[in-house]
Design a protein around this motif. Sequence first.
Motif, short mmCIF file in Angstrom:
data_model
loop_
_atom_site.label_atom_id
_atom_site.label_comp_id
_atom_site.label_asym_id
_atom_site.label_seq_id
_atom_site.Cartn_x
_atom_site.Cartn_y
_atom_site.Cartn_z
N LEU A 174 0.84 -1.23 0.03
CA LEU A 174 0.15 0.03 0.12
C LEU A 174 0.86 1.46 -0.01
CD1 LEU A 174 -2.78 1.29 0.20
CD2 LEU A 174 -2.62 0.98 2.65
N ALA A 175 1.97 1.09 0.91
CA ALA A 175 2.95 2.40 1.01
C ALA A 175 3.50 2.69 -0.47
CB ALA A 175 3.96 2.25 1.52
N TYR A 176 3.72 1.62 -1.20
CA TYR A 176 4.19 1.90 -2.52
C TYR A 176 3.41 2.69 -3.24
CZ TYR A 176 6.00 1.19 -7.28
OH TYR A 176 6.52 1.42 -8.46
N ARG A 177 1.97 2.50 -3.28
CA ARG A 177 0.81 3.04 -4.23
C ARG A 177 0.56 4.42 -3.73
NH1 ARG A 177 1.34 1.47 -8.77
NH2 ARG A 177 -0.94 2.35 -9.06
N VAL A 178 0.61 4.65 -2.56
CA VAL A 178 -0.02 5.78 -1.97
C VAL A 178 0.95 6.79 -1.08
CG1 VAL A 178 -2.17 4.80 -1.66
CG2 VAL A 178 -0.84 5.03 0.39
N ALA A 179 2.22 6.37 -0.84
CA ALA A 179 2.92 7.02 0.13
C ALA A 179 3.29 8.43 -0.34
CB ALA A 179 4.31 6.33 0.39
#
Length: 561
Positions: free
Chosen positions: A164-169
């Motif tokens: 998730l961090a890869y997509r939204v961070a």
Amino acid sequence: MATHCLLPSSLAASTAIRALAAPTCATHNHRPLLCHRRRRPLSLSRRSSAMDALRVTGDAEPLLRPAAGGHPRLRVRTQAQGGDAGRGAAAGDAALSWAPVILPFLFPALGGLLFGYDIGATSGATISVQSADLSGTTWFNLSSVQLGLVASGSLYGALGGSILAYRVADFLGRRIELVTAAALYILGALVTGFAPNFVALIIGRILYGIGIGLAMHGAPLYIAETSPSQIRGTLISLKELFIVLGILFGYLIGSLEIDKVGGWRYMFGFGAPLAAVMALGMWSLPPSPRWLLLRAVQGKASMEDNKKKAIQALRTLRGRSASEKVLADDVEDTIVSIKAAYAGQEGEGNIWEVFEGASLKAFSIGGGLVLFQQITGQPSVLYYAASILQTAGFSAASDAARVAIYIGLFKLLMTGVAVLKVDDLGRRPLLIGGVGGIALSLFLLAAYYKILNNFPFVAVGALLLYVGAYQVSFGPISWLMVSEIFPLRMRGRGISLAVLTNFGSNALVTFAFSPLQEFLGPENIFFLFGAIAVLALVFVILNVPETKGLSLEEIESKILK
């Protein structure tokens, strides 16, 4: 974010998881050669070698440099560049005030403390939740698979959180990412603590784990982008110290609640108030100035609005005595630096760009470190901690919680050594010495189980050597290097992949441990991990650079080019 394991031997294997209107510049080959005004870049070092590489004339000072007037902050030696006779060299001893640094470190570091707390608390909670007398539930009779899900549920969540961090961070920013992580910590702790059934318990564990994945991505980024280069290594290593403190705190709460009916609910639920402090603290902090300027350069936000926000963020990070002109000049020069990094490139980049050019070199360093951090067998070594101490005649070994606390205190002590020495000795010496110690300890443990089982002091010494060597090397240094090494353009996504690599390899080691134990036996497991540690030592010697004292821009321009 090293993953730790200090658990009773029956549970350790599963629970161990755990830039922007720029000044007019002459350019050549997409790189500015001369800017018409002197500026000070928003960097975290004595001078920005990113500016050196671009031949931008002028003084270069760190993000937290001396504020105009008021109390002193940083006095950093600078040297004029170019042939301007009116400049000369300015000198001064580096002097740092910690006051503006504490809160921008403390609240992100709470994310690490909460990660460690989960490791420590889970040790006792998995005992309590399956006890007919202490569980306080009608579904206490858990199978080994169900108990494994309770212990490792946060790992699965952390894997999801890193994806998730890869997509939204990069969209959310470091600050909001950490606020979101804190909210997930709160939600996960409450759902787990009030779980009416096994399914709700696992849902809570996964929610908490997603918070871990986001926190372990956002915390080193925020700390690295807002701290002076002189102490960046110390601060990021201190985050590791917070993880160890969290483990010890989890054990303490566990020891207090272990004999109470439903004590596991308090062990899991106590993370909620700590996470609330983290959420409120992160909400009160400014966004990362680098992230604000990066978004503007990418065309994702208004140039003028984000310049104003970056100036305000810098004012908060430095203290109110910094002059408006100094802050504005820093922002303008940072824009030049970021635009130079993006010269001839479009957009934010995609996942495949992590495997190209400078990003690939960074990922091979950072990803390699976090991979070796796990596959040198940390969970497996600590699995045998209690039995090793028992064979040596330590009466405390019969009490698994007390043994874990003793080992945790030693981990805390050795992490303190790393914190004190990382910006003095540097990253490479600590890594080389620590990984060498890990390899030696693993071979000693293999020899103990094979031929030296009449000499228990060998096993105890090897165990302590492993724990100490890990805590001055892979424990804090791996994540320090990950937070420093990626180019600005791909930093958020690169760190996301490093976090994913860490948790994925953690899962691999954890799940492979039981069959390896049955097939090979402890002596051969330790010999295998020792051989891997030798490969890790060769990797560090040949591939890992020294980043001590360099700004993030200098690392990109000097090491990754």
